[in-house]
Write an enzyme that holds these catalytic residues in place. Structure first.
Site, PDB file in Angstrom:
ATOM      1  N   ASP A 139       5.434 -42.474 -33.957  1.00 47.38           N
ATOM      2  CA  ASP A 139       5.291 -41.927 -32.209  1.00 47.38           C
ATOM      3  C   ASP A 139       3.505 -43.164 -31.486  1.00 47.38           C
ATOM      4  O   ASP A 139       2.709 -41.458 -31.224  1.00 47.38           O
ATOM      5  CB  ASP A 139       5.909 -41.471 -31.276  1.00 47.38           C
ATOM      6  CG  ASP A 139       5.553 -41.472 -29.737  1.00 47.38           C
ATOM      7  OD1 ASP A 139       5.198 -42.206 -29.456  1.00 47.38           O
ATOM      8  OD2 ASP A 139       5.973 -40.357 -28.887  1.00 47.38           O
ATOM      9  N   LYS A 179       2.585 -45.103 -29.343  1.00 50.49           N
ATOM     10  CA  LYS A 179       2.891 -45.138 -27.693  1.00 50.49           C
ATOM     11  C   LYS A 179       1.181 -46.587 -28.188  1.00 50.49           C
ATOM     12  O   LYS A 179      -0.049 -46.238 -27.202  1.00 50.49           O
ATOM     13  CB  LYS A 179       1.941 -43.663 -26.636  1.00 50.49           C
ATOM     14  CG  LYS A 179       3.573 -43.491 -26.845  1.00 50.49           C
ATOM     15  CD  LYS A 179       3.492 -42.029 -25.487  1.00 50.49           C
ATOM     16  CE  LYS A 179       4.978 -41.489 -25.532  1.00 50.49           C
ATOM     17  NZ  LYS A 179       5.465 -40.942 -26.291  1.00 50.49           N
ATOM     18  N   ASP A 237      -2.845 -51.270 -27.295  1.00 48.18           N
ATOM     19  CA  ASP A 237      -3.294 -52.427 -26.638  1.00 48.18           C
ATOM     20  C   ASP A 237      -3.671 -53.508 -26.897  1.00 48.18           C
ATOM     21  O   ASP A 237      -2.205 -54.891 -26.880  1.00 48.18           O
ATOM     22  CB  ASP A 237      -4.362 -52.038 -28.263  1.00 48.18           C
ATOM     23  CG  ASP A 237      -6.072 -51.549 -28.921  1.00 48.18           C
ATOM     24  OD1 ASP A 237      -6.595 -52.530 -28.164  1.00 48.18           O
ATOM     25  OD2 ASP A 237      -6.199 -50.606 -29.388  1.00 48.18           O
ATOM     26  N   SER A 283       8.421 -39.334 -19.098  1.00 47.40           N
ATOM     27  CA  SER A 283       9.578 -38.781 -18.118  1.00 47.40           C
ATOM     28  C   SER A 283       8.502 -37.699 -16.963  1.00 47.40           C
ATOM     29  O   SER A 283       8.970 -36.755 -16.228  1.00 47.40           O
ATOM     30  CB  SER A 283       9.722 -36.835 -19.073  1.00 47.40           C
ATOM     31  OG  SER A 283       9.499 -36.949 -19.988  1.00 47.40           O
ATOM     32  N   GLY A 325      12.777 -36.310 -22.705  1.00 52.47           N
ATOM     33  CA  GLY A 325      12.740 -35.256 -21.393  1.00 52.47           C
ATOM     34  C   GLY A 325      14.169 -34.665 -21.727  1.00 52.47           C
ATOM     35  O   GLY A 325      13.824 -33.945 -20.462  1.00 52.47           O
ATOM     36  N   GLN A 354      11.385 -29.719 -20.183  1.00 50.46           N
ATOM     37  CA  GLN A 354      12.011 -30.858 -19.823  1.00 50.46           C
ATOM     38  C   GLN A 354      12.522 -30.694 -18.445  1.00 50.46           C
ATOM     39  O   GLN A 354      12.120 -31.599 -17.320  1.00 50.46           O
ATOM     40  CB  GLN A 354      11.229 -32.167 -19.428  1.00 50.46           C
ATOM     41  CG  GLN A 354      10.235 -32.205 -20.360  1.00 50.46           C
ATOM     42  CD  GLN A 354       9.175 -33.289 -21.146  1.00 50.46           C
ATOM     43  OE1 GLN A 354       9.183 -34.665 -19.895  1.00 50.46           O
ATOM     44  NE2 GLN A 354       8.808 -33.800 -22.478  1.00 50.46           N
ATOM     45  N   GLY A 409      16.221 -32.774 -18.788  1.00 52.94           N
ATOM     46  CA  GLY A 409      16.935 -33.425 -18.774  1.00 52.94           C
ATOM     47  C   GLY A 409      18.231 -32.915 -19.484  1.00 52.94           C
ATOM     48  O   GLY A 409      18.071 -32.385 -19.912  1.00 52.94           O
ATOM     49  N   GLY A 423      11.980 -32.426 -28.812  1.00 49.07           N
ATOM     50  CA  GLY A 423      10.571 -31.557 -29.645  1.00 49.07           C
ATOM     51  C   GLY A 423      10.825 -30.222 -29.711  1.00 49.07           C
ATOM     52  O   GLY A 423      11.219 -29.166 -30.435  1.00 49.07           O
ATOM     53  N   ARG A 424      10.145 -29.831 -28.542  1.00 42.86           N
ATOM     54  CA  ARG A 424      10.425 -27.925 -28.424  1.00 42.86           C
ATOM     55  C   ARG A 424      11.620 -27.722 -27.797  1.00 42.86           C
ATOM     56  O   ARG A 424      11.610 -25.983 -28.548  1.00 42.86           O
ATOM     57  CB  ARG A 424       8.973 -28.086 -26.684  1.00 42.86           C
ATOM     58  CG  ARG A 424       8.177 -28.152 -27.416  1.00 42.86           C
ATOM     59  CD  ARG A 424       7.582 -28.578 -25.592  1.00 42.86           C
ATOM     60  NE  ARG A 424       7.965 -28.850 -24.832  1.00 42.86           N
ATOM     61  CZ  ARG A 424       7.699 -29.245 -23.818  1.00 42.86           C
ATOM     62  NH1 ARG A 424       6.892 -28.631 -22.891  1.00 42.86           N
ATOM     63  NH2 ARG A 424       7.977 -29.983 -23.211  1.00 42.86           N
TER      64      ARG A 424
HETATM   65  P1  BMP Z   1       9.910 -32.151 -25.580  1.00 44.39           P
HETATM   66  O1  BMP Z   1      10.779 -32.707 -26.134  1.00 44.39           O
HETATM   67  O2  BMP Z   1       8.995 -31.155 -26.534  1.00 44.39           O
HETATM   68  O3  BMP Z   1       9.606 -31.849 -24.575  1.00 44.39           O
HETATM   69  O4  BMP Z   1       8.868 -33.159 -26.110  1.00 44.39           O
HETATM   70  C1  BMP Z   1       9.041 -34.378 -26.118  1.00 44.39           C
HETATM   71  C2  BMP Z   1       8.842 -35.358 -26.980  1.00 44.39           C
HETATM   72  O5  BMP Z   1       9.211 -36.691 -26.023  1.00 44.39           O
HETATM   73  C3  BMP Z   1       7.236 -35.353 -27.392  1.00 44.39           C
HETATM   74  O6  BMP Z   1       7.486 -35.616 -28.236  1.00 44.39           O
HETATM   75  C4  BMP Z   1       6.708 -36.975 -26.298  1.00 44.39           C
HETATM   76  O7  BMP Z   1       5.788 -37.399 -26.936  1.00 44.39           O
HETATM   77  C5  BMP Z   1       7.894 -37.872 -26.162  1.00 44.39           C
HETATM   78  N1  BMP Z   1       7.940 -37.934 -24.661  1.00 44.39           N
HETATM   79  C6  BMP Z   1       8.504 -37.504 -23.415  1.00 44.39           C
HETATM   80  O8  BMP Z   1       8.304 -36.334 -23.167  1.00 44.39           O
HETATM   81  N2  BMP Z   1       8.076 -38.164 -21.818  1.00 44.39           N
HETATM   82  C7  BMP Z   1       7.767 -40.104 -22.453  1.00 44.39           C
HETATM   83  O9  BMP Z   1       7.614 -40.023 -20.781  1.00 44.39           O
HETATM   84  C8  BMP Z   1       7.641 -40.678 -23.740  1.00 44.39           C
HETATM   85  C9  BMP Z   1       7.708 -39.845 -24.953  1.00 44.39           C
HETATM   86  O10 BMP Z   1       7.410 -40.490 -26.211  1.00 44.39           O
END
Ligand code: BMP
Length: 224
Positions: free
Chosen positions: A67, A69, A72, A124, A177, A181, A183, A199-200
């Site tokens: 990832d 992202k 460029d 997200s 998300g 986050q 969702g 992730g978390r």
């Molecule tokens: P987490 O579940 O801890 O919130 O992590 C979300 C993952 O998804 C992270 O690796 C982040 O880079 C990725 N991500 C995101 O959260 N929102 C986006 O809009 C795009 C992402 O790649």
């Protein structure tokens, strides 16, 4: 050509750098059988060094999505894809806002190296500059380049539903998300996502395997 597994719908985001490189690798190995892919991003690469992704690729069987992202110019996008391929990646994530030239260059180069390609078409967090118009343009650029999928926010279900329509039934929608986050995993899947990137909610859970299994169960519910 690499492919995403199709067991659980969970893509684990190996973002945690607080416990050190050996522990990060151990966690990935423990989760290997419970996820469809492992996503590696900048915190790990910066903190553990460029060889981290390659070492991971030697220890797990799940495909590894780099990832980066990528946003460029087309030539740099190709070079990043090539470098990722040489360092253990099975997939790459490109930012859709870089535009159709960069997206198609990245997707084509990914295909040349047998990598999967995914294009971010929305984010997200609240203040992203991706409007619906830009999300649609990014999704259509991904589709016309024949990318393997797009990344969309589970925090915006209307966008997930739209994204599914924009890319049609044959491209993957990866939702970000869920969990921390806000969702809902089940609803994101029911609305049109195929996979969840998490992730978390997994690596901060006292029992990461249990957390991954709970998400997998929600994905099953969302698909029925
Ligand atoms: P987490 O579940 O801890 O919130 O992590 C979300 C993952 O998804 C992270 O690796 C982040 O880079 C990725 N991500 C995101 O959260 N929102 C986006 O809009 C795009 C992402 O790649």
């Amino acid at each position: 050509m690499a492919s995403l597994l199709n067991k659980t719908g969970v893509i684990f985001a190996l973002d945690d750098i607080s416990n050190g490189r050996p522990e990060a690798l151990r966690l990935a190995v423990r989760l290997n059988d419970y996820v469809d892919a492992i996503k590696v991003s900048w915190p790990s690469i910066i903190h553990y060094g460029g060889g981290f992704m390659f070492e991971l690729s030697q220890k797990v069987t799940a495909p590894i999505i780099a990832d980066f992202k990528v946003a460029d110019i087309p030539d740099m996008t190709r070079q990043i894809v090539k470098a990722a391929a040489a360092n253990g990646a099975h997939g790459i994530i490109i930012h859709g806002f870089a535009g159709p030239d960069s997206v198609s260059a990245g997707v084509e180069e990914a295909s040349n190296y047998g990598l999967l390609s995914f294009v971010v078409a929305g984010m997200s967090h609240k203040s992203s500059f991706y409007t619906v118009t830009q999300s649609k343009a990014a999704a259509l650029a991904a589709r016309s380049a024949s990318a393997n999928g797009i990344v969309l926010p589970a925090t915006d279900l209307k966008l997930i539903a739209k994204g599914r329509r924009w890319v049609g039934p044959n491209m993957n929608v990866l939702a970000v998300g869920v969990g921390v986050q806000g969702g809902s995993p089940r609803i994101a899947i029911a609305t049109g996502a195929d996979y969840l990137i998490i992730g978390r909610s997994i690596y901060e859970h006292p029992d990461p395997i249990k957390a991954a299994k709970i998400f997998a169960a929600s994905i099953v519910q969302g698909r029925t």
